[in-house]
Scaffold this motif. Structure first.
Motif: not given
Length: 263
Positions: A153-169
């Motif tokens: 929840d801030f500009q430039g955050s990678v948390a959401k993309s990380t939590h969305a992307g790890i299962p695809w790894l």
């Protein structure tokens, strides 16, 4: 490692909406050796979903070119997270994470899990999997501007993309078999025959190249692909694949991962 890759792929990721959602912020650029990166887009829709990106990577590595892929989300979490939840390896982390954050499942958004609404019709595993917003991995402490993978929840955050992307790894690891090398979890020196997936941080590269009318997301994907191609062509890739870490630091990075481009 000698020899060049056949295709250099930069992916500017997005953790918005669901795995099936077509997202303007999810961009893929690819470059051939000696060439400039070009956009890669699905037809006829023109916008990627996270599921389609994972499926495209899997298909492209199957009997095709050898890829070097840079993706701009965290591949793992700080070592303290591993200790807290008694995880002793990256594969164990992937399996455990996907139980608590099943963001590769149809209709599952990061916000559904954060708010608890996902579990209204799905059995919820005991406990939770979270981390402090101040917790940093070693590779993040080596840079001046990266943020915690737990800071939403801030500009430039990678948390959401990380939590969305790890299962695809995990999906790519399970489905790709021996043809995909996950750096540095599988080692620091990729073998000749395998495609390589690595975490990147576009802020390191984006200002080296003119925007030329690209959107910020397009330019980040472009900059990653171009840097990967140029670095390999100029004989400098080995330096970044083998950063100057001590033995204890390498053991930490075997759990936490590393950002390609930091050396």
């Amino acid at each position: 490692m000698n020899g060049h890759f056949d295709l250099y792929v930069g992916i500017d990721y997005s953790g918005a909406e669901t795995p099936e959602s077509r997202l303007g912020g999810l961009q893929v650029y690819a470059a051939r050796p000696g060439g400039r990166p070009e956009p890669v887009r699905p037809r006829p829709q023109g916008r990627w979903s996270r599921r389609e990106v994972a499926q495209w990577l899997l298909a492209t590595t199957h009997g095709g070119p050898r890829l070097l892929v840079g993706i701009d989300h965290g591949f793992s979490f700080p070592e303290e997270y591993f200790r807290r939840y008694r995880l002793d390896s990256w594969p164990a982390f992937l399996a455990d994470f996907c139980r608590y954050w099943p963001t590769d499942q149809p209709g599952c958004a990061v916000e559904h899990v954060r708010r608890g609404t996902w579990w209204s019709s799905t059995p919820r595993p005991p406990g939770e999997r979270t981390g402090a917003t101040t917790a940093l991995r070693l590779c993040e402490r080596w840079t001046s501007s990266t943020k915690s993978v737990f800071r939403f929840d801030f500009q430039g955050s990678v948390a959401k993309s990380t939590h969305a992307g790890i299962p695809w790894l995990r999906y790519l690891r399970e489905e790709g078999g021996d043809r995909i090398f996950f750096w540095p979890f599988d080692g620091w020196r990729p073998p000749e025959a395998k495609s390589v997936l690595a975490e990147v941080y576009p802020s390191i590269f984006r200002h080296r190249y003119p925007r030329d009318g690209r959107t910020p997301d397009e330019h980040d994907a472009y900059a990653v692909a171009r840097w990967l191609e140029e670095t390999d062509r100029n004989g400098m890739l080995d330096r970044y694949l083998d950063p100057p870490l001590t033995s204890p630091e390498r053991r930490t990075a075997a759990l936490e991962g590393w950002i390609l481009g930091i050396a």
